[in-house]
Design a protein around this motif. Structure first.
Motif, PDB file in Angstrom:
ATOM      1  N   ILE A 126      84.941 -10.393 -26.990  1.00 37.43           N
ATOM      2  CA  ILE A 126      86.002  -9.485 -27.435  1.00 37.43           C
ATOM      3  C   ILE A 126      87.125  -9.442 -26.406  1.00 37.43           C
ATOM      4  CG2 ILE A 126      86.543  -7.056 -27.908  1.00 37.43           C
ATOM      5  CD1 ILE A 126      83.714  -6.881 -29.177  1.00 37.43           C
ATOM      6  N   ILE A 127      86.770  -9.350 -25.131  1.00 39.67           N
ATOM      7  CA  ILE A 127      87.776  -9.332 -24.069  1.00 39.67           C
ATOM      8  C   ILE A 127      88.563 -10.638 -24.057  1.00 39.67           C
ATOM      9  CG2 ILE A 127      88.080  -9.337 -21.558  1.00 39.67           C
ATOM     10  CD1 ILE A 127      85.736  -7.332 -21.446  1.00 39.67           C
ATOM     11  N   ASN A 128      87.861 -11.757 -24.206  1.00 36.79           N
ATOM     12  CA  ASN A 128      88.529 -13.058 -24.200  1.00 36.79           C
ATOM     13  C   ASN A 128      89.458 -13.203 -25.400  1.00 36.79           C
ATOM     14  OD1 ASN A 128      89.030 -15.641 -23.147  1.00 36.79           O
ATOM     15  ND2 ASN A 128      87.642 -16.511 -24.653  1.00 36.79           N
ATOM     16  N   PHE A 129      89.042 -12.761 -26.566  1.00 39.06           N
ATOM     17  CA  PHE A 129      89.889 -12.840 -27.752  1.00 39.06           C
ATOM     18  C   PHE A 129      91.134 -11.967 -27.580  1.00 39.06           C
ATOM     19  CE2 PHE A 129      91.016 -11.720 -32.170  1.00 39.06           C
ATOM     20  CZ  PHE A 129      91.268 -12.998 -32.630  1.00 39.06           C
ATOM     21  N   ALA A 130      90.946 -10.773 -27.027  1.00 37.42           N
ATOM     22  CA  ALA A 130      92.080  -9.885 -26.768  1.00 37.42           C
ATOM     23  C   ALA A 130      93.036 -10.523 -25.757  1.00 37.42           C
ATOM     24  CB  ALA A 130      91.591  -8.535 -26.268  1.00 37.42           C
ATOM     25  N   THR A 131      92.477 -11.202 -24.757  1.00 35.71           N
ATOM     26  CA  THR A 131      93.313 -11.890 -23.772  1.00 35.71           C
ATOM     27  C   THR A 131      94.140 -12.986 -24.429  1.00 35.71           C
ATOM     28  OG1 THR A 131      91.665 -11.436 -22.068  1.00 35.71           O
ATOM     29  CG2 THR A 131      93.256 -13.166 -21.599  1.00 35.71           C
ATOM     30  N   LEU A 132      93.544 -13.745 -25.323  1.00 36.79           N
ATOM     31  CA  LEU A 132      94.290 -14.783 -26.045  1.00 36.79           C
ATOM     32  C   LEU A 132      95.435 -14.183 -26.862  1.00 36.79           C
ATOM     33  CD1 LEU A 132      91.612 -17.288 -27.371  1.00 36.79           C
ATOM     34  CD2 LEU A 132      93.563 -17.814 -25.939  1.00 36.79           C
ATOM     35  N   ILE A 133      95.180 -13.082 -27.521  1.00 32.01           N
ATOM     36  CA  ILE A 133      96.223 -12.437 -28.318  1.00 32.01           C
ATOM     37  C   ILE A 133      97.339 -11.917 -27.419  1.00 32.01           C
ATOM     38  CG2 ILE A 133      96.720 -10.429 -29.777  1.00 32.01           C
ATOM     39  CD1 ILE A 133      94.025 -10.941 -31.138  1.00 32.01           C
ATOM     40  N   ILE A 134      96.972 -11.313 -26.284  1.00 27.13           N
ATOM     41  CA  ILE A 134      97.978 -10.793 -25.365  1.00 27.13           C
ATOM     42  C   ILE A 134      98.819 -11.925 -24.782  1.00 27.13           C
ATOM     43  CG2 ILE A 134      98.257  -9.676 -23.104  1.00 27.13           C
ATOM     44  CD1 ILE A 134      95.872  -7.875 -23.910  1.00 27.13           C
ATOM     45  N   ILE A 135      98.180 -13.016 -24.404  1.00 22.24           N
ATOM     46  CA  ILE A 135      98.918 -14.153 -23.850  1.00 22.24           C
ATOM     47  C   ILE A 135      99.877 -14.730 -24.889  1.00 22.24           C
ATOM     48  CG2 ILE A 135      98.659 -16.545 -23.074  1.00 22.24           C
ATOM     49  CD1 ILE A 135      96.157 -15.618 -21.557  1.00 22.24           C
ATOM     50  N   ASN A 136      99.447 -14.830 -26.132  1.00 18.43           N
ATOM     51  CA  ASN A 136     100.344 -15.336 -27.179  1.00 18.43           C
ATOM     52  C   ASN A 136     101.486 -14.363 -27.456  1.00 18.43           C
ATOM     53  OD1 ASN A 136      99.245 -17.851 -27.663  1.00 18.43           O
ATOM     54  ND2 ASN A 136      97.707 -17.024 -29.047  1.00 18.43           N
ATOM     55  N   ILE A 157     102.824 -12.356 -25.178  1.00 15.56           N
ATOM     56  CA  ILE A 157     103.731 -12.533 -24.043  1.00 15.56           C
ATOM     57  C   ILE A 157     104.558 -13.799 -24.233  1.00 15.56           C
ATOM     58  CG2 ILE A 157     103.826 -13.023 -21.563  1.00 15.56           C
ATOM     59  CD1 ILE A 157     101.351 -11.209 -21.269  1.00 15.56           C
ATOM     60  N   SER A 158     103.922 -14.851 -24.701  1.00 12.41           N
ATOM     61  CA  SER A 158     104.625 -16.105 -24.948  1.00 12.41           C
ATOM     62  C   SER A 158     105.719 -15.924 -26.003  1.00 12.41           C
ATOM     63  CB  SER A 158     103.625 -17.167 -25.381  1.00 12.41           C
ATOM     64  OG  SER A 158     104.245 -18.360 -25.683  1.00 12.41           O
ATOM     65  N   LEU A 159     105.415 -15.216 -27.072  1.00 13.43           N
ATOM     66  CA  LEU A 159     106.412 -14.964 -28.109  1.00 13.43           C
ATOM     67  C   LEU A 159     107.533 -14.062 -27.597  1.00 13.43           C
ATOM     68  CD1 LEU A 159     104.162 -14.546 -31.251  1.00 13.43           C
ATOM     69  CD2 LEU A 159     105.811 -16.352 -30.801  1.00 13.43           C
ATOM     70  N   TYR A 160     107.191 -13.100 -26.752  1.00 15.74           N
ATOM     71  CA  TYR A 160     108.210 -12.226 -26.174  1.00 15.74           C
ATOM     72  C   TYR A 160     109.157 -13.032 -25.285  1.00 15.74           C
ATOM     73  CZ  TYR A 160     110.390  -8.624 -23.358  1.00 15.74           C
ATOM     74  OH  TYR A 160     111.302  -7.839 -22.714  1.00 15.74           O
ATOM     75  N   ILE A 161     108.586 -13.913 -24.475  1.00 13.53           N
ATOM     76  CA  ILE A 161     109.419 -14.763 -23.623  1.00 13.53           C
ATOM     77  C   ILE A 161     110.298 -15.668 -24.483  1.00 13.53           C
ATOM     78  CG2 ILE A 161     109.332 -16.710 -22.009  1.00 13.53           C
ATOM     79  CD1 ILE A 161     106.985 -15.310 -20.642  1.00 13.53           C
ATOM     80  N   ALA A 162     109.725 -16.203 -25.558  1.00  3.52           N
ATOM     81  CA  ALA A 162     110.507 -17.061 -26.447  1.00  3.52           C
ATOM     82  C   ALA A 162     111.671 -16.285 -27.053  1.00  3.52           C
ATOM     83  CB  ALA A 162     109.625 -17.626 -27.551  1.00  3.52           C
ATOM     84  N   LYS A 163     111.446 -15.038 -27.410  1.00  2.00           N
ATOM     85  CA  LYS A 163     112.499 -14.241 -28.039  1.00  2.00           C
ATOM     86  C   LYS A 163     113.573 -13.818 -27.038  1.00  2.00           C
ATOM     87  CE  LYS A 163     113.192 -10.313 -31.066  1.00  2.00           C
ATOM     88  NZ  LYS A 163     114.082 -11.000 -31.959  1.00  2.00           N
ATOM     89  N   THR A 164     113.171 -13.430 -25.839  1.00  2.00           N
ATOM     90  CA  THR A 164     114.138 -12.887 -24.890  1.00  2.00           C
ATOM     91  C   THR A 164     114.814 -13.947 -24.030  1.00  2.00           C
ATOM     92  OG1 THR A 164     112.394 -12.459 -23.262  1.00  2.00           O
ATOM     93  CG2 THR A 164     112.971 -10.667 -24.773  1.00  2.00           C
ATOM     94  N   LYS A 165     114.187 -15.085 -23.839  1.00  2.00           N
ATOM     95  CA  LYS A 165     114.723 -16.095 -22.926  1.00  2.00           C
ATOM     96  C   LYS A 165     115.199 -17.363 -23.631  1.00  2.00           C
ATOM     97  CE  LYS A 165     113.592 -13.713 -19.255  1.00  2.00           C
ATOM     98  NZ  LYS A 165     114.541 -13.101 -18.389  1.00  2.00           N
ATOM     99  N   ILE A 166     115.430 -17.311 -24.933  1.00  2.00           N
ATOM    100  CA  ILE A 166     115.838 -18.503 -25.666  1.00  2.00           C
ATOM    101  C   ILE A 166     117.191 -19.017 -25.174  1.00  2.00           C
ATOM    102  CG2 ILE A 166     116.861 -17.232 -27.587  1.00  2.00           C
ATOM    103  CD1 ILE A 166     114.958 -20.547 -27.850  1.00  2.00           C
ATOM    104  N   GLU A 167     118.082 -18.108 -24.788  1.00  2.00           N
ATOM    105  CA  GLU A 167     119.392 -18.546 -24.293  1.00  2.00           C
ATOM    106  C   GLU A 167     119.244 -19.318 -22.984  1.00  2.00           C
ATOM    107  OE1 GLU A 167     118.838 -15.199 -24.943  1.00  2.00           O
ATOM    108  OE2 GLU A 167     119.719 -15.159 -26.940  1.00  2.00           O
ATOM    109  N   LEU A 168     118.347 -18.842 -22.115  1.00  2.00           N
ATOM    110  CA  LEU A 168     118.099 -19.527 -20.846  1.00  2.00           C
ATOM    111  C   LEU A 168     117.505 -20.918 -21.080  1.00  2.00           C
ATOM    112  CD1 LEU A 168     118.004 -19.439 -17.733  1.00  2.00           C
ATOM    113  CD2 LEU A 168     115.756 -18.377 -17.944  1.00  2.00           C
ATOM    114  N   ILE A 169     116.602 -21.020 -22.037  1.00  2.00           N
ATOM    115  CA  ILE A 169     115.984 -22.311 -22.362  1.00  2.00           C
ATOM    116  C   ILE A 169     117.047 -23.270 -22.920  1.00  2.00           C
ATOM    117  CG2 ILE A 169     114.321 -23.461 -23.865  1.00  2.00           C
ATOM    118  CD1 ILE A 169     112.636 -20.852 -23.667  1.00  2.00           C
TER     119      ILE A 169
END
Length: 128
Positions: free
Chosen positions: A15-25, A27-39
């Motif tokens: 359960i902890i590992n699955f929650a970690t995977l969801i949190i990491i994804n 965070i990845s989507l948040y970075i994609a949304k907020t830093k797309i101009e930088l990319i």
């Protein structure tokens, strides 16, 4: 340690590992949304930019795939440079702090994903 205790610990770790995977994804989507101009501004000389922009408009699945592409060319840029999709100057000029953040996120995503597969194999083969 009894079998029931080990099984409960195994379930909690899953359960902890699955929650970690969801949190990491997330965070990845948040970075994609907020830093797309930088990319986009960091990859002006690369032909891969048009593909990333198309993935950006592909919804949530496209954005997840886009982040996978970004992780891939940051991890092994020589493959993309050899294919002509990426410019070496773009990799050199990519912001180092942002690159380090993305590679760290990629590392934790892989570790968590491998643990998820490992726990799944343990469950399939009824080790625990």
């Amino acid at each position: 340690m009894s079998y029931a205790t080990a099984r409960e610990a195994f379930i909690i770790l899953n359960i902890i590992n699955f929650a970690t995977l969801i949190i990491i994804n997330c965070i990845s989507l948040y970075i994609a949304k907020t830093k797309i101009e930088l990319i986009i501004s960091s990859l002006q000389n690369s032909s891969i930019l048009s593909g990333l922009i198309m993935l950006w408009h592909g919804g949530i699945h496209g954005r997840i795939y886009m982040m996978g592409e970004i992780f891939g060319f940051l991890k092994r840029p020589e493959v993309y440079i050899y294919q002509g999709k990426l410019s070496a100057t773009d990799i050199i000029n990519f912001p180092p702090d942002f690159k380090r953040t993305l590679l760290t996120l990629y590392k934790y995503q892989r570790i968590s994903g491998f643990m998820f597969v490992f726990f799944g194999l343990l469950a399939v083969f009824e080790v625990i």
